[in-house]
Design a protein around this motif. Structure first.
Motif, PDB file in Angstrom:
ATOM      1  N   PRO A 105     -42.602  17.346  -2.329  1.00 40.69           N
ATOM      2  CA  PRO A 105     -43.197  16.051  -2.676  1.00 40.69           C
ATOM      3  C   PRO A 105     -44.370  16.188  -3.637  1.00 40.69           C
ATOM      4  O   PRO A 105     -44.598  15.326  -4.479  1.00 40.69           O
ATOM      5  N   GLY A 106     -45.116  17.305  -3.489  1.00 39.42           N
ATOM      6  CA  GLY A 106     -46.241  17.534  -4.395  1.00 39.42           C
ATOM      7  C   GLY A 106     -45.800  17.690  -5.830  1.00 39.42           C
ATOM      8  O   GLY A 106     -46.596  17.506  -6.755  1.00 39.42           O
ATOM      9  N   GLU A 107     -44.529  18.011  -6.037  1.00 34.96           N
ATOM     10  CA  GLU A 107     -43.993  18.142  -7.378  1.00 34.96           C
ATOM     11  C   GLU A 107     -43.325  16.858  -7.850  1.00 34.96           C
ATOM     12  O   GLU A 107     -43.603  16.376  -8.946  1.00 34.96           O
ATOM     13  N   PHE A 108     -42.443  16.282  -7.040  1.00 37.66           N
ATOM     14  CA  PHE A 108     -41.662  15.162  -7.565  1.00 37.66           C
ATOM     15  C   PHE A 108     -42.374  13.811  -7.477  1.00 37.66           C
ATOM     16  O   PHE A 108     -42.106  12.919  -8.282  1.00 37.66           O
ATOM     17  N   ILE A 109     -43.310  13.647  -6.545  1.00 36.37           N
ATOM     18  CA  ILE A 109     -43.974  12.343  -6.430  1.00 36.37           C
ATOM     19  C   ILE A 109     -44.844  12.041  -7.656  1.00 36.37           C
ATOM     20  O   ILE A 109     -44.767  10.943  -8.211  1.00 36.37           O
ATOM     21  N   PRO A 110     -45.695  12.979  -8.135  1.00 37.75           N
ATOM     22  CA  PRO A 110     -46.441  12.684  -9.368  1.00 37.75           C
ATOM     23  C   PRO A 110     -45.525  12.383 -10.547  1.00 37.75           C
ATOM     24  O   PRO A 110     -45.828  11.512 -11.379  1.00 37.75           O
ATOM     25  N   MET A 111     -44.398  13.074 -10.644  1.00 39.23           N
ATOM     26  CA  MET A 111     -43.468  12.823 -11.731  1.00 39.23           C
ATOM     27  C   MET A 111     -42.821  11.444 -11.587  1.00 39.23           C
ATOM     28  O   MET A 111     -42.612  10.728 -12.569  1.00 39.23           O
ATOM     29  N   ALA A 112     -42.533  11.053 -10.354  1.00 43.96           N
ATOM     30  CA  ALA A 112     -41.982   9.720 -10.111  1.00 43.96           C
ATOM     31  C   ALA A 112     -42.994   8.641 -10.470  1.00 43.96           C
ATOM     32  O   ALA A 112     -42.645   7.589 -11.019  1.00 43.96           O
ATOM     33  N   GLU A 113     -44.264   8.898 -10.175  1.00 42.44           N
ATOM     34  CA  GLU A 113     -45.317   7.944 -10.541  1.00 42.44           C
ATOM     35  C   GLU A 113     -45.417   7.805 -12.048  1.00 42.44           C
ATOM     36  O   GLU A 113     -45.513   6.681 -12.579  1.00 42.44           O
ATOM     37  N   GLU A 114     -45.378   8.925 -12.757  1.00 45.49           N
ATOM     38  CA  GLU A 114     -45.485   8.902 -14.214  1.00 45.49           C
ATOM     39  C   GLU A 114     -44.325   8.165 -14.859  1.00 45.49           C
ATOM     40  O   GLU A 114     -44.472   7.551 -15.921  1.00 45.49           O
ATOM     41  N   ASN A 115     -43.167   8.199 -14.210  1.00 49.67           N
ATOM     42  CA  ASN A 115     -41.969   7.601 -14.784  1.00 49.67           C
ATOM     43  C   ASN A 115     -41.622   6.245 -14.174  1.00 49.67           C
ATOM     44  O   ASN A 115     -40.519   5.730 -14.378  1.00 49.67           O
ATOM     45  N   GLY A 116     -42.564   5.663 -13.425  1.00 49.30           N
ATOM     46  CA  GLY A 116     -42.384   4.316 -12.904  1.00 49.30           C
ATOM     47  C   GLY A 116     -41.355   4.182 -11.799  1.00 49.30           C
ATOM     48  O   GLY A 116     -40.789   3.103 -11.607  1.00 49.30           O
ATOM     49  N   LEU A 117     -41.113   5.259 -11.037  1.00 48.11           N
ATOM     50  CA  LEU A 117     -40.083   5.230 -10.002  1.00 48.11           C
ATOM     51  C   LEU A 117     -40.644   5.179  -8.586  1.00 48.11           C
ATOM     52  O   LEU A 117     -39.890   5.025  -7.626  1.00 48.11           O
ATOM     53  N   ILE A 118     -41.957   5.303  -8.443  1.00 49.91           N
ATOM     54  CA  ILE A 118     -42.529   5.474  -7.111  1.00 49.91           C
ATOM     55  C   ILE A 118     -42.355   4.236  -6.237  1.00 49.91           C
ATOM     56  O   ILE A 118     -42.151   4.344  -5.018  1.00 49.91           O
ATOM     57  N   ASP A 119     -42.416   3.050  -6.821  1.00 47.57           N
ATOM     58  CA  ASP A 119     -42.254   1.849  -6.002  1.00 47.57           C
ATOM     59  C   ASP A 119     -40.845   1.754  -5.432  1.00 47.57           C
ATOM     60  O   ASP A 119     -40.651   1.416  -4.258  1.00 47.57           O
ATOM     61  N   GLY A 120     -39.855   2.060  -6.278  1.00 50.66           N
ATOM     62  CA  GLY A 120     -38.482   2.057  -5.790  1.00 50.66           C
ATOM     63  C   GLY A 120     -38.286   3.050  -4.668  1.00 50.66           C
ATOM     64  O   GLY A 120     -37.582   2.777  -3.689  1.00 50.66           O
ATOM     65  N   ILE A 121     -38.927   4.210  -4.788  1.00 47.66           N
ATOM     66  CA  ILE A 121     -38.829   5.227  -3.746  1.00 47.66           C
ATOM     67  C   ILE A 121     -39.458   4.728  -2.443  1.00 47.66           C
ATOM     68  O   ILE A 121     -38.903   4.911  -1.353  1.00 47.66           O
ATOM     69  N   SER A 122     -40.600   4.063  -2.541  1.00 48.23           N
ATOM     70  CA  SER A 122     -41.287   3.571  -1.339  1.00 48.23           C
ATOM     71  C   SER A 122     -40.451   2.531  -0.604  1.00 48.23           C
ATOM     72  O   SER A 122     -40.432   2.487   0.635  1.00 48.23           O
ATOM     73  N   TRP A 123     -39.744   1.691  -1.357  1.00 44.71           N
ATOM     74  CA  TRP A 123     -38.877   0.701  -0.701  1.00 44.71           C
ATOM     75  C   TRP A 123     -37.709   1.385  -0.007  1.00 44.71           C
ATOM     76  O   TRP A 123     -37.251   0.947   1.058  1.00 44.71           O
ATOM     77  N   ILE A 124     -37.212   2.453  -0.597  1.00 44.63           N
ATOM     78  CA  ILE A 124     -36.145   3.223   0.054  1.00 44.63           C
ATOM     79  C   ILE A 124     -36.648   3.791   1.372  1.00 44.63           C
ATOM     80  O   ILE A 124     -35.955   3.745   2.400  1.00 44.63           O
ATOM     81  N   VAL A 125     -37.872   4.335   1.365  1.00 46.54           N
ATOM     82  CA  VAL A 125     -38.467   4.881   2.581  1.00 46.54           C
ATOM     83  C   VAL A 125     -38.575   3.799   3.649  1.00 46.54           C
ATOM     84  O   VAL A 125     -38.198   4.005   4.815  1.00 46.54           O
ATOM     85  N   LEU A 126     -39.089   2.643   3.267  1.00 47.52           N
ATOM     86  CA  LEU A 126     -39.255   1.552   4.240  1.00 47.52           C
ATOM     87  C   LEU A 126     -37.926   1.198   4.887  1.00 47.52           C
ATOM     88  O   LEU A 126     -37.827   1.069   6.115  1.00 47.52           O
ATOM     89  N   GLU A 127     -36.892   1.037   4.068  1.00 49.57           N
ATOM     90  CA  GLU A 127     -35.593   0.639   4.632  1.00 49.57           C
ATOM     91  C   GLU A 127     -35.027   1.726   5.538  1.00 49.57           C
ATOM     92  O   GLU A 127     -34.480   1.429   6.607  1.00 49.57           O
ATOM     93  N   LYS A 128     -35.148   2.980   5.136  1.00 54.08           N
ATOM     94  CA  LYS A 128     -34.630   4.065   5.966  1.00 54.08           C
ATOM     95  C   LYS A 128     -35.389   4.161   7.294  1.00 54.08           C
ATOM     96  O   LYS A 128     -34.785   4.439   8.344  1.00 54.08           O
ATOM     97  N   VAL A 129     -36.698   3.935   7.265  1.00 56.30           N
ATOM     98  CA  VAL A 129     -37.478   3.958   8.504  1.00 56.30           C
ATOM     99  C   VAL A 129     -37.057   2.810   9.420  1.00 56.30           C
ATOM    100  O   VAL A 129     -36.851   2.998  10.625  1.00 56.30           O
ATOM    101  N   CYS A 130     -36.898   1.619   8.841  1.00 58.13           N
ATOM    102  CA  CYS A 130     -36.473   0.466   9.645  1.00 58.13           C
ATOM    103  C   CYS A 130     -35.092   0.699  10.237  1.00 58.13           C
ATOM    104  O   CYS A 130     -34.827   0.358  11.399  1.00 58.13           O
ATOM    105  N   CYS A 131     -34.202   1.291   9.452  1.00 55.59           N
ATOM    106  CA  CYS A 131     -32.862   1.598   9.941  1.00 55.59           C
ATOM    107  C   CYS A 131     -32.929   2.577  11.109  1.00 55.59           C
ATOM    108  O   CYS A 131     -32.270   2.385  12.143  1.00 55.59           O
ATOM    109  N   PHE A 132     -33.735   3.613  10.969  1.00 58.62           N
ATOM    110  CA  PHE A 132     -33.865   4.627  12.023  1.00 58.62           C
ATOM    111  C   PHE A 132     -34.427   4.018  13.308  1.00 58.62           C
ATOM    112  O   PHE A 132     -33.898   4.250  14.404  1.00 58.62           O
ATOM    113  N   LEU A 133     -35.465   3.195  13.168  1.00 56.37           N
ATOM    114  CA  LEU A 133     -36.058   2.567  14.352  1.00 56.37           C
ATOM    115  C   LEU A 133     -35.088   1.589  14.996  1.00 56.37           C
ATOM    116  O   LEU A 133     -35.015   1.489  16.221  1.00 56.37           O
ATOM    117  N   GLY A 134     -34.338   0.873  14.149  1.00 54.57           N
ATOM    118  CA  GLY A 134     -33.369  -0.075  14.684  1.00 54.57           C
ATOM    119  C   GLY A 134     -32.251   0.612  15.451  1.00 54.57           C
ATOM    120  O   GLY A 134     -31.737   0.069  16.446  1.00 54.57           O
TER     121      GLY A 134
END
Length: 432
Positions: free
Chosen positions: A228-257
């Protein structure tokens, strides 16, 4: 095909140098003849500032002066202007040593003043440039060369160096690796193949693990792990971090559900400032909770001080609305920002997470111990729970207890683990 047109030399109207189209045509023609040669890239770094300060006509005159200098530098080299502030010398038969000498001469020249004449007025200007030297390679395409140039300029900027940068095998390997990582990140975003790991958090008062933080992990298609220390800064630089965060949220909700009997009170998800300030933020969270039949009280949102300071009033509004719906917030990485403490404490946070850098001072000095104790007292007086992040040693655990910190997160108790490992940990070890 009219070969005379295909081989025609075209020029940049401003400087009189050969232009971008001719540069790549010359490269291709020399490569076909087995001459790969050497390239020296000159990236002007202050042209926009010079245009603003002296006016565009003076900036244009400077470009012409630099072009004249480059044309007269070496009879074996050809000069080109391939972009607004990017010039190139190409030496078809040159050796690495010859090109390095040219690059050194050019860098030395940019340490001197350029004198330009504009409408009878002399202007003395200090211009700066990144000078990068790299050899052409057998398989270099036009896109390869552009990628190398762009990457080299980025590296030069990060190093803040005034010397000459040689783009050799090491830098080329770094560039290829970063391209590989970005390809894997984009693939994972498009196909939602990120994995979610969970780090259990120990509750000092209850003597068990009552919560966890969700953390993203990326395994490439070849099975290798990308930090994550490598790909997260690169995702931020390329405007992808928000999309990644929404993926995390949905996967967490799915797991809890899918695991309603999981013995955790809450799981937290990190969200960015751009997400929190998005008008659809609350609606998207509610949609995920509804989709996976979740009670919002099981979900926590982690944000940083930087997120809060982006738009304090709007962030407060969002936090208050979600808090009324039972979805509470954690302040992450406390101790790394520079915001006003009273402002932070006026927001409806449920938990304040002391950053590892802050926790580190607990064992360093007696003064550090008193500082942590005082901060913890302030948080408790304001009805906040305090989490100590990055706890790795028995001494840190003891200090956390001595300073009345409420929860402990770190490798000492538990490392981040997969969903399956979390279930086993909580069932067999975590709460034993």
């Amino acid at each position: 095909m009219d070969t005379s047109k295909a081989n025609a030399i075209t020029y940049d109207s401003m400087t009189g140098l050969r232009d971008r189209m001719t540069f790549f045509a010359d490269i291709k023609r020399n490569a076909a003849a087995g001459r790969f040669g050497q390239i020296v890239l000159i990236q002007l770094t202050q042209l926009m500032r010079i245009n603003r300060k002296y006016g565009v006509p003076v900036g244009d005159a400077l470009l012409r002066a630099i072009a004249a200098y480059l044309k007269g530098l070496d009879v074996e080299a050809v000069a080109y202007r391939i972009a607004n502030s990017r010039l190139v010398l190409f030496r078809p038969e040159g050796t690495r040593e010859q090109a390095a000498g040219l690059a050194g001469d050019i860098q030395a020249r940019f340490r001197e003043i350029w004198s330009v004449d504009q409408e009878g007025q002399r202007q003395e200007i200090m211009a700066r440039a990144h000078v990068i030297h790299f050899p052409l390679r057998l398989k270099d395409t036009e896109n390869d060369l552009l990628d190398k140039m762009n990457y080299a300029v980025t590296v030069f900027h990060e190093k803040a160096s005034e010397g000459v940068l040689f783009f050799g095998d090491e830098l080329n390997a770094d560039m290829q690796h970063k391209k590989y990582v970005m390809e894997e990140v984009r693939y994972a975003v498009e196909n939602k193949t990120f994995q979610i790991y969970y780090q259990p958090i120990y509750d000092c008062r209850e003597g068990r693990f009552t919560s966890a933080e969700s953390l993203i992990r990326l395994f490439a298609r070849d099975g290798s792990f990308i930090s994550p220390g490598e790909f997260i800064p690169m995702a931020e630089e390329n405007g992808l971090i928000d999309g990644i965060s929404w993926i995390v949220l949905e996967k967490v909700c799915c797991f809890l559900g899918e695991h309603p009997d999981l013995p955790l009170k809450t799981v937290s998800v990190n969200m960015t400032g751009q997400q929190v300030l998005d008008p659809t933020f609350i609606g998207r969270i509610e949609a995920n909770l509804e989709k996976y039949h979740l009670d919002g009280s099981h979900l926590r949102i982690e944000i940083t001080e930087r997120t809060v300071t982006e738009d304090f009033a709007e962030v407060r509004k969002v936090m208050e609305e979600l808090s009324r719906k039972g979805i509470h917030f954690y302040l992450d990485d406390f101790g790394t920002g520079y915001s006003n403490l009273s402002s932070m404490l006026s927001l409806p946070f449920e938990v304040i997470k002391f950053d590892q850098s802050l926790i580190q001072i607990m064992n360093d000095t007696e003064k550090g111990q008193k500082t942590i104790s005082l901060l913890a007292d302030i948080m408790h007086e304001n009805n906040y729970c305090v989490v100590a992040e990055g706890i790795e040693t028995a001494g840190q655990v003891e200090s956390a207890h001595e300073n009345s910190l409420d929860r402990i997160q770190g490798f000492y108790y538990a490392k981040p683990m997969s969903e399956e490992a979390l279930e086993r940990f909580l069932g067999q070890e975590g709460n034993a």
